[in-house]
Design an enzyme around this catalytic site. Structure first.
Site, PDB file in Angstrom:
ATOM      1  N   SER A 146      57.308  36.221  45.817  1.00 13.43           N
ATOM      2  CA  SER A 146      56.760  37.135  46.374  1.00 13.43           C
ATOM      3  C   SER A 146      56.334  36.162  47.443  1.00 13.43           C
ATOM      4  O   SER A 146      55.440  34.925  46.872  1.00 13.43           O
ATOM      5  CB  SER A 146      55.282  37.684  46.250  1.00 13.43           C
ATOM      6  OG  SER A 146      54.695  38.613  46.804  1.00 13.43           O
ATOM      7  N   TYR A 159      47.749  40.593  41.506  1.00 16.87           N
ATOM      8  CA  TYR A 159      49.193  40.201  41.464  1.00 16.87           C
ATOM      9  C   TYR A 159      49.279  38.589  42.712  1.00 16.87           C
ATOM     10  O   TYR A 159      50.301  37.668  42.541  1.00 16.87           O
ATOM     11  CB  TYR A 159      49.416  41.588  42.961  1.00 16.87           C
ATOM     12  CG  TYR A 159      50.662  41.254  43.059  1.00 16.87           C
ATOM     13  CD1 TYR A 159      51.936  42.119  42.655  1.00 16.87           C
ATOM     14  CD2 TYR A 159      51.221  40.325  44.324  1.00 16.87           C
ATOM     15  CE1 TYR A 159      53.186  42.122  43.639  1.00 16.87           C
ATOM     16  CE2 TYR A 159      52.243  40.903  44.830  1.00 16.87           C
ATOM     17  CZ  TYR A 159      53.671  41.810  44.108  1.00 16.87           C
ATOM     18  OH  TYR A 159      55.228  41.491  44.210  1.00 16.87           O
TER      19      TYR A 159
END
Length: 264
Positions: A146, A159
């Site tokens: 990401s 995350y």
């Protein structure tokens, strides 16, 4: 099948979290390019439906029920694919979840849950895939990172930490795997409008005390060059390129696809 038909002809690919969202998009794209695709997912019904949809359009696919946090399930799933199709050429650690909370209110259980799916799951898939690839002369390990592999946003500490760690794992695989013909790269998308992101929008709106439109415009897409979400097709196109890349010239790299949100 387009100009690039068959770029993965004869290849065997396994993708985790492939029943929906980005994982499904990549599975479908790989199949269109000639790969035999193992659709691995915790949700066996959805995995079966995705595999059936691929077969219905002329592709070759099998469903694999896999909890990526379960060591035996990952080992058995990879073994089933290797037994069925004779090897494994591409393994994609894509499974992921999200949890929204400020750090001072984050439970250890939720921290561990996010880390387990992203990081433990990626490790378990990597280990089993490398064993298969080393035995057959090489392959490609891919990871779903990401922009949060490279920078941070509030309320997403587990995350962000997990996605940063995946970058380190990817680089480690590139170093160790080279002698065995294994390349490794990590895709780092910006926000893609998937169910995972759709779920975050009202959560962040509530936590930040702003509207859902403001979350989209002023939080998620604020730093893009054009105010646009990255698409599943964008990510699948890059995933195809990385899987089909012909040499170790491209290994250990984080490749960002984010409408200019992160440039580096």
């Amino acid at each position: 099948m387009g100009e690039q038909a068959g770029r993965l002809h004869g290849k065997v690919a396994l993708i985790t979290g492939a029943a929906r969202g980005i994982g499904r998009g990549i599975a479908e794209r790989y199949a269109r390019e000639g790969a035999r695709v193992a659709v691995a997912d915790l949700d066996s019904d959805s995995a079966g439906e995705t595999a059936a949809a691929i077969r219905a359009t002329g592709g070759e696919a099998m469903a694999v029920t896999m909890d990526v946090t379960d060591e035996a399930a990952v080992s058995d799933g990879v073994s089933a694919v290797v037994t069925a199709w004779g090897g494994l050429d591409v393994a994609f650690a894509n499974a992921g979840i999200q949890h929204i909370d400020p750090l001072d209110q984050l439970s250890f259980a939720n921290w561990r849950k996010v880390m387990a799916v992203h990081l433990d799951g990626a490790f378990l898939l990597t280990r089993e895939a490398l064993r298969a690839m080393y035995a057959s002369g090489g392959g490609t390990m891919l990871y779903m990172g990401s922009v949060h592999s490279l920078e941070a946003s509030p309320l997403k500490a587990p995350y962000v930490a997990a996605k940063h760690a995946l970058l380190g794992l990817c680089r480690s695989v590139a170093k160790e795997g080279a002698a065995h013909g294994v390349r490794s790269n990590i895709i780092c998308p910006g926000f893609v409008r998937t169910p995972l992101v759709d779920k975050q929008i009202p959560e962040q709106a509530k936590e930040l005390g702003i509207s859902e439109d403001e979350v989209i415009r002023n939080v998620m897409l604020k730093n893009t060059v054009d105010g646009q979400f990255t698409t599943v097709d964008d990510v699948a196109e890059l995933a195809l390129h990385l899987a089909a890349f012909p040499s170790a010239a491209l290994t250990g790299q984080s490749v960002v696809v984010s409408h200019g949100w992160h440039m580096g």
